[in-house]
Write a protein that holds these residues in place. Structure first.
Motif, PDB file in Angstrom:
ATOM      1  N   VAL B 120       0.846  -1.197   0.000  1.00 33.94           N
ATOM      2  CA  VAL B 120       0.000   0.000   0.000  1.00 33.94           C
ATOM      3  C   VAL B 120       0.882   1.247   0.000  1.00 33.94           C
ATOM      4  N   LEU B 121       1.933   1.215   0.802  1.00 34.13           N
ATOM      5  CA  LEU B 121       2.834   2.379   0.908  1.00 34.13           C
ATOM      6  C   LEU B 121       3.485   2.675  -0.452  1.00 34.13           C
ATOM      7  N   VAL B 122       3.794   1.613  -1.219  1.00 31.01           N
ATOM      8  CA  VAL B 122       4.336   1.822  -2.569  1.00 31.01           C
ATOM      9  C   VAL B 122       3.335   2.603  -3.420  1.00 31.01           C
ATOM     10  N   GLY B 123       2.055   2.295  -3.217  1.00 32.72           N
ATOM     11  CA  GLY B 123       1.034   2.917  -4.039  1.00 32.72           C
ATOM     12  C   GLY B 123       0.654   4.312  -3.615  1.00 32.72           C
ATOM     13  N   VAL B 124       1.082   4.740  -2.428  1.00 36.63           N
ATOM     14  CA  VAL B 124       0.732   6.089  -1.973  1.00 36.63           C
ATOM     15  C   VAL B 124       1.499   7.111  -2.821  1.00 36.63           C
ATOM     16  N   PRO B 125       0.786   8.050  -3.459  1.00 35.54           N
ATOM     17  CA  PRO B 125       1.486   9.023  -4.302  1.00 35.54           C
ATOM     18  C   PRO B 125       2.543   9.782  -3.501  1.00 35.54           C
TER      19      PRO B 125
ATOM     20  N   LEU C  18       3.012   3.922   8.056  1.00 33.18           N
ATOM     21  CA  LEU C  18       1.803   4.139   7.264  1.00 33.18           C
ATOM     22  C   LEU C  18       0.649   4.569   8.166  1.00 33.18           C
ATOM     23  N   GLY C 237      -2.166   7.709  -9.103  1.00 35.73           N
ATOM     24  CA  GLY C 237      -1.394   8.481  -8.138  1.00 35.73           C
ATOM     25  C   GLY C 237      -0.231   9.252  -8.725  1.00 35.73           C
ATOM     26  N   THR C 239       2.135  11.952 -10.156  1.00 39.13           N
ATOM     27  CA  THR C 239       2.062  13.372  -9.824  1.00 39.13           C
ATOM     28  C   THR C 239       2.741  14.286 -10.834  1.00 39.13           C
ATOM     29  N   SER C 298      -5.142   3.972  -2.717  1.00 36.02           N
ATOM     30  CA  SER C 298      -4.008   3.052  -2.736  1.00 36.02           C
ATOM     31  C   SER C 298      -4.343   1.766  -1.992  1.00 36.02           C
ATOM     32  N   ASN C 302      -4.470  -1.736  -4.152  1.00 40.41           N
ATOM     33  CA  ASN C 302      -3.527  -2.758  -3.729  1.00 40.41           C
ATOM     34  C   ASN C 302      -4.236  -3.954  -3.113  1.00 40.41           C
TER      35      ASN C 302
END
Lengths: 360, 294, 317
Positions: B120-125, C18, C237, C239, C298, C302
């Motif tokens: 998920v962290l990889v996918g966070v912009p 996170l 996502g 940018t 995300s 995912n």
């Protein structure tokens, strides 16, 4: 335990050691502790001018370093008030609410910028086109749709205007250009003031054929690729307009005269407004009175905290700003002409000096 | 049509075969076209960036700092190395340890959760990380624009890549090696340090290198954490902004000056070249690894 | 045991980071979530209010008069650009992977696929630069006028073609950025299939293309779907590249494929500046609300990708 052993955790990533070693060799020793590093951030309109100033200034003032950054007026104001940077740069004076929130913040004009209204009318780009605030407002509101509309024809007798849809281009990002353009529309057209108003971003009325563009380069690009489009563009991009053979309109000023953007029309506008500038220099120069006054000009401000982190810092800021506004320093034609800016009038210089003296 | 069992299957007509052959040929043609289109785009981008950059390349760019929108790129080159270098140290220390846990002991709930959340962290912009870094590190902790704020933000960005690549590299180590080490009476940390890390080093190194390449190319997380500086870093972890190459690309291409565009092209050339080099190095590392089964 | 615990502590850091980001963002965005309500997603106006007036109280929050925050145009821009990008990327990625794995010799395929995968390594901002200086002038002078004339009867493809900054340009750039994910995953998946499958197919009289599409590909459906999902998440996502080529539209939905758009991630960079000028801080907090949404997106993409890939191979990852 026969011999001393290095714990594996210390030994383990050879790569780490390698990078660390590189890291250390990269660090110069902090020897120039005496050097003062000023950071400037904000307006993208003022940025090119700062970039012309800084090399000249720092080469004659070895104890000062100045970093310049183009982020936008909002960032300039916010970061100067939060003490993240020493010099904010803004196309607009501080709003009353911001002044209330940050009582120790000064806005000091450094130079005068202006704006063109440009068009792309095939075959007519080198013929003078006359436009007024109300007509522009009607175009941007979608009430005037065609180039040969009666309202435009009335301003341009004899010009063979085509029956073609007007494509109004506006900035889609937040911008000081939008701020002064919408001020021109607002001050000249009460209906625009009421419905849309002015600001760095406004809710543009929905118009068929409208185009949004990013930054002044985007505006020029959009205008060049779209015949029958119209746009407002900062004066620094005049050479790009000339290169693409686009048109530049004559604008109707408050006195009802059509004026073209020149040194003298800008100075006429400044001369008529400067005497009314309050001591804190918060004033709009847009739509100034005077027969020869160009209607879309503005002060470019630096936003500075009265109280700086140290006395050395305060002195460095004062010295730089004093130099920037002086006619023999930063306001010299050698700098201003390259970006199309006009120098501050004598009165504004005096007021700016008084404000600069308050920095401590 | 009925068919008795034992009869030979009906022979397909030659027209039918030709139809299928033509269909296949068209299929291959389309697939090949897709590949050619991608390759052309790829070559176009690289050539364009390299030619434009090479055109403006000059030795003075490496020894001078940026002055306004002219000058050199020394500050930005050093800054990129500093930011990515310190971020990779931070991130590798945590990431390799976390990856070790996942591959060796991570069958439980914590392992599953960490694996999922690192994806998920990889996918966070990256701008979200930059935004959080700005509000917390730059403003709230009053670090201002600084190496520390930029490097920590980048380290968070790299962390999931290193964790997952470390885990994969360790999983490729044959389990027999582990078992024999344990059988010889090794403790957990001995197995890890003396056997596993050595065996998986090329894989782990590759992961770290690729994370380094990703971080060097980032812009969004640094805009509001590292800031920008026209000078080379003078040794302060906080309170002093740092320059980096990607800023030059993003910011200078919008200016109305040729010197600004030239710097942007060179910065793009340098950063792309560096990243390609790191990628090649990573490939070489994984190919030369004796334990890899690829 | 102490060593395991130590490592567990490090592993715990990932979820903690996170979680900290998520908790912080929600906490920080809370006034905006409260002020904007559920309409946030369906409203089409982002207006930080009249900055030259005095702050007022509304819904228990201090805001500038006229302040209204809605991101429908961002939702449309984000989904639109990512979906069109996927529309291009899926067939391109699929075709390239099939060709690389089944039609050319291994060594050559390996070399070319490495080359294509390098696309994924090119920084976003370099894609943006290339977009501005090469792709946009090229498309707006040579491609879009032709496209608009050719398809003038299709509403979304007609004039005006605008400045070249816009939806279709963003999608094309995004497509190039996400295609390597699909190609790499699928090629690896196809290569991992046994040679016997191929031989069996050929011996039944199938052409190589039929073997690839009817025998090998169906087995990789889930891998393909998972990779596509991840690529889609990436596109949502992205940018810097989008910021530089999208035209950063504010407050309007695209009228056609050439219209400027903005996406949620790009909007945070583009508007942080204006938002910082809002003395009440509500504009910045509303941007934080967008960041919260991006976190949720995300999590969802995912989650789905993981479910798909997880169905395929329980224990390998």
């Amino acid at each position: 335990m026969s011999k001393l052993r290095i714990h594996p955790l210390v030994r383990f990533p050879a790569l780490t050691a390698l990078v660390l070693a590189g890291f250390c060799t990269l660090c110069p020793t902090p020897s120039q502790a005496r050097t003062i590093h000023l950071i400037e951030t904000g307006s993208t309109l003022l940025y090119p001018l700062f970039n012309l100033w800084v090399p000249t200034y720092t080469s004659s003032h070895p104890g000062v370093q100045i970093t310049t950054e183009a982020t936008g007026s909002g960032t300039g104001i916010a970061q100067a008030s939060a003490d993240l940077v020493q010099l904010g740069a803004s196309d607009a004076y501080l709003s009353p609410a911001l002044q209330h929130l940050h009582p120790g913040l000064l806005n000091i004009p450094l130079a005068i910028s202006s704006q063109m209204v440009n068009y792309n009318l095939p075959g007519l780009n080198n013929r003078p086109l006359h436009l007024s605030g109300p007509v522009l407002a009607a175009i941007y509101a979608g009430q005037i749709r065609y180039w040969n509309a009666p309202a435009i024809r009335a301003l341009n007798p004899g010009l063979p205007l085509p029956h073609h849809l007007i494509l109004p281009i506006h900035r889609s990002d937040g911008s000081g250009d939008t701020f002064i353009f919408t001020q021109y529309l607002s001050f000249s057209t009460p209906a625009w003031m009421k419905t849309t108003g002015y600001g760095t971003t406004v809710s543009w009325p929905s118009v068929r054929g409208e185009i949004g563009a990013t930054g002044n380069p985007g505006m020029v690009q959009a205008l060049a690729t779209n015949p029958y489009a119209i746009a407002y563009i900062g004066v620094s991009y005049r050479s790009a307009i000339l290169k693409d053979r686009l048109g530049q309109a004559w604008l109707k000023n408050r006195a009802g005269q059509f004026v073209f953007l020149t040194r003298s029309t800008v100075e006429a506008a400044v001369a008529s407004r400067a005497p009314h500038t309050p001591p804190d220099q918060s004033i709009s120069l847009v739509f100034a009175p005077g027969a020869n006054a160009y209607p879309i000009i503005n002060y470019e401000y630096t936003i500075v905290k009265k109280h700086q982190a140290s006395r050395h810092m305060a002195r460095a800021v004062r010295e730089f700003l004093d130099w920037a506004i002086s006619a023999s320093g930063g306001n010299a034609p050698a700098f201003l002409n390259r970006v199309g800016f006009a120098p501050l009038p004598q009165l504004a210089i005096l007021q700016s000096r008084r404000q600069i003296a308050e920095i401590h | 049509m009925s068919q008795a069992p034992g009869d030979p299957p009906p022979r397909p007509s030659s027209a039918w075969i030709r139809y299928r052959r033509i269909k296949s040929a068209i299929g291959w043609f389309l697939a090949g076209t897709a590949l050619v289109a991608l390759s052309v785009a790829m070559v176009q981008i690289l050539l364009y960036v390299f030619l434009q950059g090479f055109h403006s390349l000059a030795p003075k760019l490496f020894v001078e700092n940026t002055v306004g929108v002219g000058g050199g790129l020394k500050n930005a080159i050093l800054g990129t190395a500093l930011l990515s270098g310190s971020a990779v140290i931070l991130s590798a220390l945590i990431g390799v340890a976390a990856g070790l846990y996942l591959s060796e002991f991570g069958e439980g709930r914590l392992g599953t959760l960490t694996r999922f959340l690192s994806d998920v962290l990889v996918g966070v912009p990256s701008i979200v990380l930059g935004f959080v870094g700005y509000v917390t590190l730059t403003v709230w902790l009053r670090w201002r624009f600084s190496l520390a704020a930029g490097a920590i933000t980048l380290a968070v960005l790299m962390l999931p890549y290193i964790v997952r690549s470390t885990e994969l590299a360790l999983r490729r180590v044959a389990s027999g090696i582990r078992e024999s080490a344990y059988a010889l009476g090794c403790r957990d940390h001995q197995v890890v340090f003396k056997v596993l890390l050595k065996a998986a080093a090329p894989g782990i190194g590759t992961g770290i290198l690729l994370a380094l390449a990703i971080s060097a190319g980032e812009t969004a997380p640094l805009l509001y954490t590292a800031g920008w500086s026209n000078y080379s870093w003078s040794g302060h972890l906080i309170h002093e902004p740092v320059a980096y190459l990607t800023y030059v690309i993003w910011s200078f291409i919008g200016e109305p000056f040729h010197s600004a565009h030239a710097l942007a092209y060179v910065a793009a050339f340098l950063i792309t070249f560096m990243i390609l080099l790191i990628n090649l190095l990573a490939r070489f590392l994984i190919a030369s690894s004796p334990h890899s089964n690829r | 045991m102490w060593f395991r615990r130590l490592l567990a502590l490090f592993a715990l850091l990932v979820p903690l980071v996170l979680l900290a980001i998520a908790v912080f963002l929600v906490f920080y965005a809370w006034p905006a979530i409260h002020y904007n309500g559920l309409d946030f997603l369906w409203r089409d106006t982002w207006n930080i209010g009249n900055q030259y007036a005095s702050p007022i109280q509304r819904h228990g929050e201090t805001v500038m008069p006229g302040a209204q925050f809605g991101i429908l145009f961002l939702v449309a821009g984000t989904l639109g650009s990512a979906l069109i990008a996927l529309l291009f990327a899926f067939p391109l990625g699929l075709g390239a992977a099939l060709f690389l794995s089944e039609a050319v010799p291994h060594r050559f395929g390996h070399f070319v696929s490495f080359f294509v995968e390098l696309l994924a390594g090119i920084p976003s901002v370099v894609f943006g630069l290339w977009g501005i200086v090469f792709l946009i002038p090229f498309l707006s002078h040579h491609v879009y006028p032709v496209l608009a004339r050719l398809f003038h009867f299709i509403p979304f493809l007609t004039r005006p073609i605008g400045s070249g900054y816009g939806l279709l340009t963003s999608s094309l750039v995004l497509c190039l950025m996400i295609v390597p994910f699909i190609t790499a995953t699928l090629r690896d998946a196809l290569r991992s299939q046994s040679t016997e499958m191929r031989e069996a197919g050929i011996s039944l009289g199938a052409t190589r293309f039929e073997v690839a599409t009817r025998i090998l590909l169906p087995g990789q459906k889930t891998a393909l779907a998972g990779a596509t999902m991840l690529a889609f998440g990436r596109a949502l996502g992205e940018t810097m590249a989008v910021l530089m080529v999208s035209g950063n539209a504010l407050n309007y939905l695209p009228h056609n494929v050439y219209s400027p758009i903005s996406t949620m991630a790009a909007f945070i960079v583009a508007q942080l500046d204006s938002a910082l000028a809002d003395p009440t801080g509500m504009a910045v907090r509303s941007l934080a609300e967008i960041a919260v949404l991006l976190l949720v997106i995300s999590l969802i993409t995912n989650g789905i990708a993981r479910l798909l890939i997880g169905m395929l191979k329980e224990h390998t990852l």
